[in-house]
Scaffold this active site. Structure first.
Site, PDB file in Angstrom:
ATOM      1  N   GLY A  12      42.691  36.849  52.081  1.00  0.00           N
ATOM      2  CA  GLY A  12      42.055  37.711  51.523  1.00  0.00           C
ATOM      3  C   GLY A  12      40.815  37.261  51.192  1.00  0.00           C
ATOM      4  O   GLY A  12      40.677  36.472  49.951  1.00  0.00           O
ATOM      5  N   VAL A  15      36.125  40.312  46.830  1.00  0.00           N
ATOM      6  CA  VAL A  15      35.435  39.680  45.711  1.00  0.00           C
ATOM      7  C   VAL A  15      36.127  38.366  45.131  1.00  0.00           C
ATOM      8  O   VAL A  15      35.382  37.484  44.974  1.00  0.00           O
ATOM      9  CB  VAL A  15      35.153  40.807  44.732  1.00  0.00           C
ATOM     10  CG1 VAL A  15      34.323  40.133  43.613  1.00  0.00           C
ATOM     11  CG2 VAL A  15      34.298  41.870  45.285  1.00  0.00           C
ATOM     12  N   GLY A  17      38.951  36.902  46.027  1.00  0.00           N
ATOM     13  CA  GLY A  17      39.428  35.918  47.064  1.00  0.00           C
ATOM     14  C   GLY A  17      38.103  35.108  47.645  1.00  0.00           C
ATOM     15  O   GLY A  17      38.424  33.899  47.836  1.00  0.00           O
ATOM     16  N   ALA A  83      47.752  44.383  44.938  1.00  0.00           N
ATOM     17  CA  ALA A  83      49.078  44.208  44.588  1.00  0.00           C
ATOM     18  C   ALA A  83      49.840  45.597  45.194  1.00  0.00           C
ATOM     19  O   ALA A  83      49.308  46.671  45.304  1.00  0.00           O
ATOM     20  CB  ALA A  83      49.146  44.140  43.044  1.00  0.00           C
ATOM     21  N   ASN A 109      47.111  41.269  40.407  1.00  0.00           N
ATOM     22  CA  ASN A 109      47.928  41.854  39.331  1.00  0.00           C
ATOM     23  C   ASN A 109      49.173  42.594  39.747  1.00  0.00           C
ATOM     24  O   ASN A 109      49.348  43.860  39.513  1.00  0.00           O
ATOM     25  CB  ASN A 109      46.967  42.831  38.412  1.00  0.00           C
ATOM     26  CG  ASN A 109      45.955  42.259  37.732  1.00  0.00           C
ATOM     27  OD1 ASN A 109      46.123  41.012  37.224  1.00  0.00           O
ATOM     28  ND2 ASN A 109      44.730  42.834  37.625  1.00  0.00           N
ATOM     29  N   SER A 135      42.652  35.652  35.495  1.00  0.00           N
ATOM     30  CA  SER A 135      41.653  36.523  34.596  1.00  0.00           C
ATOM     31  C   SER A 135      40.056  35.762  34.416  1.00  0.00           C
ATOM     32  O   SER A 135      40.057  34.802  34.653  1.00  0.00           O
ATOM     33  CB  SER A 135      41.879  36.570  33.265  1.00  0.00           C
ATOM     34  OG  SER A 135      41.064  37.070  32.517  1.00  0.00           O
ATOM     35  N   GLY A 136      39.263  36.852  34.717  1.00  0.00           N
ATOM     36  CA  GLY A 136      37.965  36.178  34.613  1.00  0.00           C
ATOM     37  C   GLY A 136      36.803  36.879  35.546  1.00  0.00           C
ATOM     38  O   GLY A 136      35.736  36.657  35.283  1.00  0.00           O
ATOM     39  N   GLY A 137      37.579  37.853  36.180  1.00  0.00           N
ATOM     40  CA  GLY A 137      36.626  38.599  37.221  1.00  0.00           C
ATOM     41  C   GLY A 137      36.072  37.774  38.268  1.00  0.00           C
ATOM     42  O   GLY A 137      36.393  36.505  38.345  1.00  0.00           O
ATOM     43  N   LYS A 190      49.966  37.489  32.099  1.00  0.00           N
ATOM     44  CA  LYS A 190      48.400  38.274  32.572  1.00  0.00           C
ATOM     45  C   LYS A 190      48.739  39.894  32.433  1.00  0.00           C
ATOM     46  O   LYS A 190      47.361  40.385  31.881  1.00  0.00           O
ATOM     47  CB  LYS A 190      48.331  37.969  34.128  1.00  0.00           C
ATOM     48  CG  LYS A 190      47.095  38.832  34.706  1.00  0.00           C
ATOM     49  CD  LYS A 190      45.790  38.410  34.056  1.00  0.00           C
ATOM     50  CE  LYS A 190      44.557  38.835  34.487  1.00  0.00           C
ATOM     51  NZ  LYS A 190      44.509  40.177  35.125  1.00  0.00           N
ATOM     52  N   HIS A 193      48.000  40.046  28.550  1.00  0.00           N
ATOM     53  CA  HIS A 193      46.219  39.923  28.492  1.00  0.00           C
ATOM     54  C   HIS A 193      45.900  41.231  28.700  1.00  0.00           C
ATOM     55  O   HIS A 193      44.656  41.395  27.977  1.00  0.00           O
ATOM     56  CB  HIS A 193      46.053  38.811  29.405  1.00  0.00           C
ATOM     57  CG  HIS A 193      44.762  38.551  29.726  1.00  0.00           C
ATOM     58  ND1 HIS A 193      44.073  39.715  30.461  1.00  0.00           N
ATOM     59  CD2 HIS A 193      43.675  37.616  29.296  1.00  0.00           C
ATOM     60  CE1 HIS A 193      42.697  39.049  30.519  1.00  0.00           C
ATOM     61  NE2 HIS A 193      42.560  37.894  30.031  1.00  0.00           N
ATOM     62  N   ASN A 194      45.881  41.854  29.572  1.00  0.00           N
ATOM     63  CA  ASN A 194      45.183  43.208  30.214  1.00  0.00           C
ATOM     64  C   ASN A 194      45.563  44.142  29.199  1.00  0.00           C
ATOM     65  O   ASN A 194      44.556  44.987  28.776  1.00  0.00           O
ATOM     66  CB  ASN A 194      45.408  43.557  31.545  1.00  0.00           C
ATOM     67  CG  ASN A 194      45.049  42.555  32.684  1.00  0.00           C
ATOM     68  OD1 ASN A 194      44.515  41.483  32.383  1.00  0.00           O
ATOM     69  ND2 ASN A 194      44.873  43.418  33.967  1.00  0.00           N
ATOM     70  N   GLU A 197      43.240  43.389  26.228  1.00  0.00           N
ATOM     71  CA  GLU A 197      41.842  43.735  26.901  1.00  0.00           C
ATOM     72  C   GLU A 197      41.602  45.060  26.777  1.00  0.00           C
ATOM     73  O   GLU A 197      40.382  45.343  26.341  1.00  0.00           O
ATOM     74  CB  GLU A 197      41.764  43.153  28.362  1.00  0.00           C
ATOM     75  CG  GLU A 197      40.588  43.428  28.808  1.00  0.00           C
ATOM     76  CD  GLU A 197      40.411  43.225  30.634  1.00  0.00           C
ATOM     77  OE1 GLU A 197      40.257  44.015  31.342  1.00  0.00           O
ATOM     78  OE2 GLU A 197      41.131  41.967  30.669  1.00  0.00           O
TER      79      GLU A 197
END
Length: 468
Positions: A12, A15, A17, A83, A109, A135-137, A190, A193-194, A197
């Site tokens: 993949g 963005v 990957g 996902a 995710n 995480s981190g975009g 994670k 975490h979201n 966020e």
């Protein structure tokens, strides 16, 4: 001559990957990449190879079998696709080409129970499956994200050195990546975490909704900049500052964006998990519902026209009080988030290390902040934010300020549900006697659900004949 095999594989090249692939290559790890070649994706691999021809340790494939063959055993393959069912489809396509002790990593995710199902499914063939929250975009993927791998520890022991090399580094230079725990622990962490966020973003949105009524964007930007040089420093505050100053053709970009916010499921899953655990996840719930409400744009426009709109002088806020309210709400938000992790760890026997989780969230991830750095130290010796005296003092001294903040918002007719949820949680959790005795009496009256008495042991239950 035999082709030299790659240490790592990525499926993949979207963005995330694509950026992770460049991160791996810059970390001097030999890499094979795969992307399907159907339709609009026909040239994805060839374009990626052409754009990155300087990397001699990069190979690209559009055939899964040859992609798998290009990897050293045991193979380590990171799946970076959407996902859901697509993950299962890729697993089934890969499985015939895999061998015992190969390792698949899902970096999307994914829902943690899906991860546990996939672990069990592949275990039957002695193939390892790791659910790795990332995480981190896009920027984090490229420069170093926070990584939350969970699953079989034996698989992490073979894989961890690669993930740790490409992850962000904390203030001491340690990787923002650690083995989270067995099963779906990585994806669960994670997910929470979201959820944290969601609430952090909503708090800033609610502050913006108030300040924009009496201040120009430049002034709000200056306020946010000053906060970001204080103990409130965070990545989300940093990007919100940048957003407030962004212009397109002399107009603020923010003013051109429709006020409908999306969500991809992790916030919903976090709230649902809190409900299943019987925990008051009030702030992430409020943040999620705020997004849901924003989606009803047409209804909001229609209903707003039914209300009279006389000229109103909005209250100009005391910025120090707004700042104190924001600090108050952030402490409660993080407390609620880590309480979910603590309870889930006990229920699932994950043995989560809250201090380590906070530490790997100090850099690379979306919720990195000065507060998170403090939490990473606090959780080394404690397991609850509200047992830390400095936080209790901050909440006590800020209670009146957030109460006034909410009152003024109500008077100005501005929704601040996330701030209200923080305040209400604090008041409730510090109130010795709540009116739940009446609720339990009602339940016993109509349903015979029984109740406990204040003058008897808690394991004893009683029923009263209310109709006599």
């Amino acid at each position: 001559m035999k082709m030299k095999k790659s240490e790592f594989g990525i499926i993949g090249l979207g963005v995330m990957g694509g950026n992770l692939a460049l991160n791996v290559l810059d970390s001097d790890i030999s890499l094979s990449v795969y992307n399907r070649s159907a339709g609009s994706e026909a040239d994805v691999v060839s374009d990626f190879l052409e754009e990155n021809s300087k990397y001699s340790h990069l190979k690209g494939f559009t055939n899964l079998e040859t992609f798998v063959e290009s990897l050293k055993a045991p193979r380590k393959i990171l799946i970076m696709i959407k996902a859901g069912a697509a993950i299962d489809s890729v697993i089934d396509q890969l499985k015939p080409f895999l061998e015992s002790e190969d390792i698949l990593i899902d970096g999307g995710n994914s829902y943690y129970l899906d991860t546990e199902r996939r672990i069990a499914y592949l275990q039957e063939s002695n193939i390892y499956f790791i659910g790795c929250g990332i995480s981190g975009g896009a920027e984090g993927a490229r420069r170093g994200p926070s990584m939350m791998p969970g699953g079989p520890k034996i698989a992490y022991d073979k894989l961890g050195h690669i993930l740790e090399r490409i992850s962000a580094k904390d203030a001491a230079g340690n990787p923002c990546c650690t083995y989270i725990g067995p099963g779906g622990a990585g994806h669960y962490v994670k997910m929470i975490h979201n959820g944290i966020e969601y609430a952090e973003m909503q708090l800033l949105a609610e502050i913006y909704s108030i300040l924009r009524l009496t201040l120009p964007y430049e002034a709000i930007q200056t306020i946010f900049e000053s906060w970001n040089s204080s103990n409130l420093k965070s990545f989300l505050l940093e990007i919100s500052t940048a957003i407030l100053g962004a212009k397109e053709n002399d107009s603020f970009v923010l003013d051109q964006i429709l006020d409908k916010s999306g969500n991809k499921g992790t916030g919903f899953w976090s709230v649902r998990s809190g409900l299943e655990l019987g925990l008051p996840t009030t702030m992430m719930s409020s943040a999620l519902y705020a997004r849901f409400l924003s989606a009803f744009k047409e209804d909001r426009v229609a209903y707003s026209k039914k209300l009279a709109k006389p000229y109103k002088n909005y209250t100009k806020r005391n910025i120090d009080d707004v700042k104190s309210s924001y600090e108050f709400a952030r402490i409660i938000n993080h407390h609620q988030g880590f309480e979910i992790l603590r309870e889930a760890s006990e229920i699932h026997n994950w043995n989560l290390d809250l201090g380590e989780i906070a530490r790997i969230w100090t850099n690379g991830c979306i919720i990195r902040s000065s507060l998170m750095e403090k939490l990473s130290d606090i959780f080394k010796t404690g397991n609850s934010i509200l047992t830390e005296e400095s936080f209790i003092q901050t909440l006590k001294t800020s209670e009146e300020k957030i109460s006034n903040f909410i009152k003024l918002s109500m008077a100005d007719r501005i929704p601040v549900d996330c701030f209200w949820s923080a305040y209400n949680y604090w008041v409730s959790i510090t109130t010795e006697n709540l009116p739940a005795n009446l609720i339990q009496a009602q339940r016993d009256f109509f349903g015979g659900h029984t109740y406990q008495r204040i003058d008897r042991p808690s394991e004893e239950f009683f029923h009263f004949n209310w109709t006599d």
